[in-house]
Scaffold this motif. Structure first.
Motif, PDB file in Angstrom:
ATOM      1  N   LEU A   1     -20.041 -40.875 -24.863  1.00  0.00           N
ATOM      2  CA  LEU A   1     -19.124 -41.718 -24.099  1.00  0.00           C
ATOM      3  C   LEU A   1     -18.598 -40.983 -22.872  1.00  0.00           C
ATOM      4  O   LEU A   1     -18.580 -41.528 -21.768  1.00  0.00           O
ATOM      5  CB  LEU A   1     -17.965 -42.170 -24.986  1.00  0.00           C
ATOM      6  CG  LEU A   1     -16.899 -43.040 -24.326  1.00  0.00           C
ATOM      7  CD1 LEU A   1     -17.497 -44.350 -23.836  1.00  0.00           C
ATOM      8  CD2 LEU A   1     -15.765 -43.306 -25.303  1.00  0.00           C
ATOM      9  N   ALA A   2     -18.180 -39.743 -23.056  1.00  0.00           N
ATOM     10  CA  ALA A   2     -17.658 -38.967 -21.931  1.00  0.00           C
ATOM     11  C   ALA A   2     -18.751 -38.705 -20.897  1.00  0.00           C
ATOM     12  O   ALA A   2     -18.513 -38.829 -19.686  1.00  0.00           O
ATOM     13  CB  ALA A   2     -17.073 -37.652 -22.432  1.00  0.00           C
TER      14      ALA A   2
ATOM     15  N   GLY B   1     -19.655 -42.021 -19.133  1.00  0.00           N
ATOM     16  CA  GLY B   1     -18.559 -42.409 -18.237  1.00  0.00           C
ATOM     17  C   GLY B   1     -18.507 -41.542 -16.993  1.00  0.00           C
ATOM     18  O   GLY B   1     -18.315 -42.041 -15.886  1.00  0.00           O
TER      19      GLY B   1
ATOM     20  N   GLY C   1     -19.334 -42.934 -13.319  1.00  0.00           N
ATOM     21  CA  GLY C   1     -18.321 -42.770 -12.271  1.00  0.00           C
ATOM     22  C   GLY C   1     -18.880 -42.061 -11.053  1.00  0.00           C
ATOM     23  O   GLY C   1     -18.574 -42.425  -9.917  1.00  0.00           O
TER      24      GLY C   1
END
Length: 152
Positions: A56-57, A60, A64
């Protein structure tokens, strides 16, 4: 593990394609977001919570970065149209055939047809009367983008 990696990779590629190459379509962006979400969900489901947090990190952060790099003004300027069209169209609403101008019909006006004004062929209409071909006509005015004539 390979399935999760491919889902995350293709999700980022679709997201990058949406932002950088084909902005405004949103379908490709939605597909990319769905692939990313599916990859993160599978990582939580198959690999456990710590691996899911890392997926997830990572997804993301990379998404981004793709959005930041793709939406910078310098990159957006490459996709923008900078040339200006200097062309024009002859607009019959302009008074280039003023009221009172005489012409000759090339076709019968029933009530619309073709009229010759000097060297220019133009479409014209009457107020309902019929005028045969080869007859002289006089311009009454221009109404709603049409040259209105009457038999002279």
């Amino acid at each position: 593990m390979l399935t999760i990696a491919l889902l995350l990779l293709f999700g980022l590629l679709f997201l990058a394609a949406e932002v950088i190459f084909i902005p405004g379509t949103t379908v490709v962006g939605f597909v990319g977001f769905a692939l990313l979400a599916w990859g993160v969900w599978l990582s939580y489901h198959d690999l456990g919570t710590p691996a899911g947090h890392y997926a997830l990190a990572g997804a993301g952060a990379l998404a981004g970065m793709v959005l930041y790099l793709g939406l910078r003004p310098k990159n957006l300027a490459r996709a923008a149209l900078h040339s200006v069209s200097e062309g024009s169209v002859r607009d019959v609403r302009r008074a280039d055939v003023p009221a009172g101008t005489l012409g000759h019909t090339l076709s019968a006006l029933r009530p619309a047809g073709t009229v010759l004004f000097g060297e220019e062929r133009r479409e014209a209409v009457t107020r309902g009367e019929f005028v045969d071909a080869g007859r002289a006509v006089r311009v009454l005015g221009i109404e709603q983008n049409r040259i209105v004539v009457e038999g002279a």
